[in-house]
Design a protein around this motif. Sequence first.
Motif, PDB file in Angstrom:
ATOM      1  N   THR A 280       0.839  -1.200   0.000  1.00  0.00           N
ATOM      2  CA  THR A 280       0.000   0.000   0.000  1.00  0.00           C
ATOM      3  C   THR A 280       0.874   1.250   0.000  1.00  0.00           C
ATOM      4  OG1 THR A 280      -1.833  -1.104   1.114  1.00  0.00           O
ATOM      5  CG2 THR A 280      -1.752   1.288   1.293  1.00  0.00           C
ATOM      6  N   HIS A 405      -8.985  -4.531   0.277  1.00  0.00           N
ATOM      7  CA  HIS A 405      -8.336  -3.417  -0.395  1.00  0.00           C
ATOM      8  C   HIS A 405      -7.961  -3.733  -1.832  1.00  0.00           C
ATOM      9  CE1 HIS A 405      -4.747  -5.656   0.537  1.00  0.00           C
ATOM     10  NE2 HIS A 405      -4.021  -4.826  -0.150  1.00  0.00           N
ATOM     11  N   PHE A 429      -4.889   3.676   3.690  1.00  0.00           N
ATOM     12  CA  PHE A 429      -5.771   2.936   2.787  1.00  0.00           C
ATOM     13  C   PHE A 429      -6.719   3.865   2.034  1.00  0.00           C
ATOM     14  CE2 PHE A 429      -4.313  -0.377   5.655  1.00  0.00           C
ATOM     15  CZ  PHE A 429      -3.953  -1.349   4.744  1.00  0.00           C
ATOM     16  N   GLN A 432      -4.697   5.482  -0.611  1.00  0.00           N
ATOM     17  CA  GLN A 432      -4.516   4.541  -1.714  1.00  0.00           C
ATOM     18  C   GLN A 432      -5.760   4.521  -2.604  1.00  0.00           C
ATOM     19  OE1 GLN A 432      -4.921   0.419  -0.617  1.00  0.00           O
ATOM     20  NE2 GLN A 432      -3.327  -0.237  -2.030  1.00  0.00           N
TER      21      GLN A 432
END
Length: 740
Positions: A280, A405, A429, A432
């Motif tokens: 990530t 994810h 996250f 991302q």
Amino acid sequence: MEIQGEIQDFIYQNELNSYTIAVFDTEEEELTVVGYLPFVQRGDTLNLIGKFVDHKDYGRQFKIDTFEKIMPQTLSALEKYLSNGNIKGIGEATAKKIIKKFGEDTINVLRNEPERLAEIRGITAEKAKEMSESFVENQEVWQIVSFLERFGIGVENAKKIYDNLGINSIEKIETDPYILIDLTRGVDFRQIDQMALELGISYDNDKRVQSGIKYGLIRATYNGNSCTLKGGLIEFVISLLDVSAECVENQLINLKVKDEIVIENRDDGEWVYLSQFYKTEEEIAYKLIRLNNSKNVKKIDKIEKALEKVEKQSDISLSDKQKEAVLAINEENVTVITGGPGTGKTTIIKTIIELYESRGKKVILAAPTGRAAKKMTEATGKEASTLHRLLGIGKLDDDGIYSRHKEFQGEPIDADVIVVDELSMVDMFVMQYLLRCIYQGTKLILVGDSDQLPSVGPGTVLKDIISSERIQTIHLDKIFRQAAKSKIILNAHRVNKGELFLGKEDIEDETNDDFFMIQQVSQERALNELISLCTGRLQKFGNYDFFQNIQVLTPTKKGLLGTKELNKALQQALNPNQGNFPEKAYSGAIYRVGDRIMQIKNNYDIYWEREDEYGKKEVGSGVFNGEMGSIIKVNDREKYIEIRFDDDKQALYEYAELDQIEHSYAITIHKAQGSEFDVVIMVLPRTAPMLLTRNLLYTGITRAKKLLIVIGDEKTVEFMINNVDSKKRNTGLKNKLYAD
């Protein structure tokens, strides 16, 4: 309580998480049941554990906490179950034949003597075996819900685990309990480990040690870290599992070979990641640099002339630093604007909106939370969205942001310029996800104050981007003249530089009286001061009313000056029992009309209504963590509470749903992040040192717009100002950006 009966029909069922509304038939009545019911079909007989609730629109319902499937108790019910299409190879006609042939012995035949099914005309030996296997598989699915409860895994996660493990899930878990570590967060590791040891797994078993390592890394992420030092991890695993350092070292190597972890060598040591967290950070670094290096197709020619025009039309005069920021945004595809309160971040955003929209470009504003988005809207005059809504992240379960994810790709955002405010609140996250949704050539402007509290989720995205020096960053450090008259803003900047609050000798004649500190060591006296301020003193000072203007903040939930006790005391002082009016006691709190409350969980499904300024009705769904409002009705007869939130939407909460709210007369400074209030009263008790940090104090100060009152003692304030590194997070995004 428990009830037993049969599923007659489904009113609603969510395919992703199995949330269900169904018609349920018991011996006494037919009723509606609601809750998570994975693996359930029409005709199934269930034992439900839960409670009755009264819904305003739908009446009496049974809310399910957990359930157990049981075998149908009569031959007619068994025939109905066999013919519901869930057992492979058995339809209505075949079910009738099986029941007629074997009667009360049907279950035994299906489970233990499948070859006897071939006695029925039309059923071959191969088909009989297939029917039996399907029947046994269905029975196993029934048992998995209660089996998983032993490990602290709720019914809402049972389907996800079964979907991953398939047939013989329970057998697979019993053979290797550690597989649960990889499938869901929040499991009880010690319970899993105890089960494994009872099965005869040795202390130094490869799987056991590898799972202990992964569990240690997961635990680190709960505190916001994306990685941890190898030496510290080894010590944790030795303590957890009672194994040797050599044993842990060997399994670190094995996990690295399997690509389940990554060990990153830096100048300050070896850092260990779960692979997902490392990748990530890698993706964020790669996408940021790629976006920044793509062709600058949104660049405005003759920007200086265009800027002069905007300044003239808007009657504003930008400082040299603000102009530098606007020019940087024009030259770069990704820009960071950072600075404390009063340094002109909002003016830059408003200027960018004017510049690009006047050229037909689409500008989108976003912030991490509903309150931060509302603040952005009020400051700029342009509608801002939450990042979750903008990205369509939607109904991820509690650990979905981690476990799914890879699946999230999102829809590309239709925008020429995207401005994200309060970036310090954005975790790795969500960052991302944002970068996955941005077209090449779109301009991305990241705005925030890296000295505020970090995100709830893992990472320190804003701080890492700034310190990498790979993305053009404009540091706004000049306090504008109007802001420089505010002791709130001056003290915020002093705290940020490690200096004490302004003394009398530091205050100039033009400085506003908007900051006061009440010296108080005694918590009882501090509480009395607080109540006095909230019940009249401030009304005389500036016509401030508690329910309209004032918010109490504290660093802690515990103790006399923590949120729990403060809310009780403030409720008693500001909204006492009025006699015959209904109220609802729930989980140690009493809810009354007029109470200030906060939503403490994301609820994407709750229905709400509101009227716009023209009286037009608007409807929608979703109330999110951190949204605040007031109780406007307590209906004890129909068992619901009605809440009007600060954005005027109104929603009904059944009594059984009150775990989603709590009083907000006083809230933690963490919960206040991203919000602003006219008046803030911040109490600073001597509490756990890990809570008394500089960035917490700084964040609390910067929540106040017109007036800030601090109640505490100088030693606590001084400790907080000097307590800088106690909550430093371990991350590696800076290194990846720097090394790109």
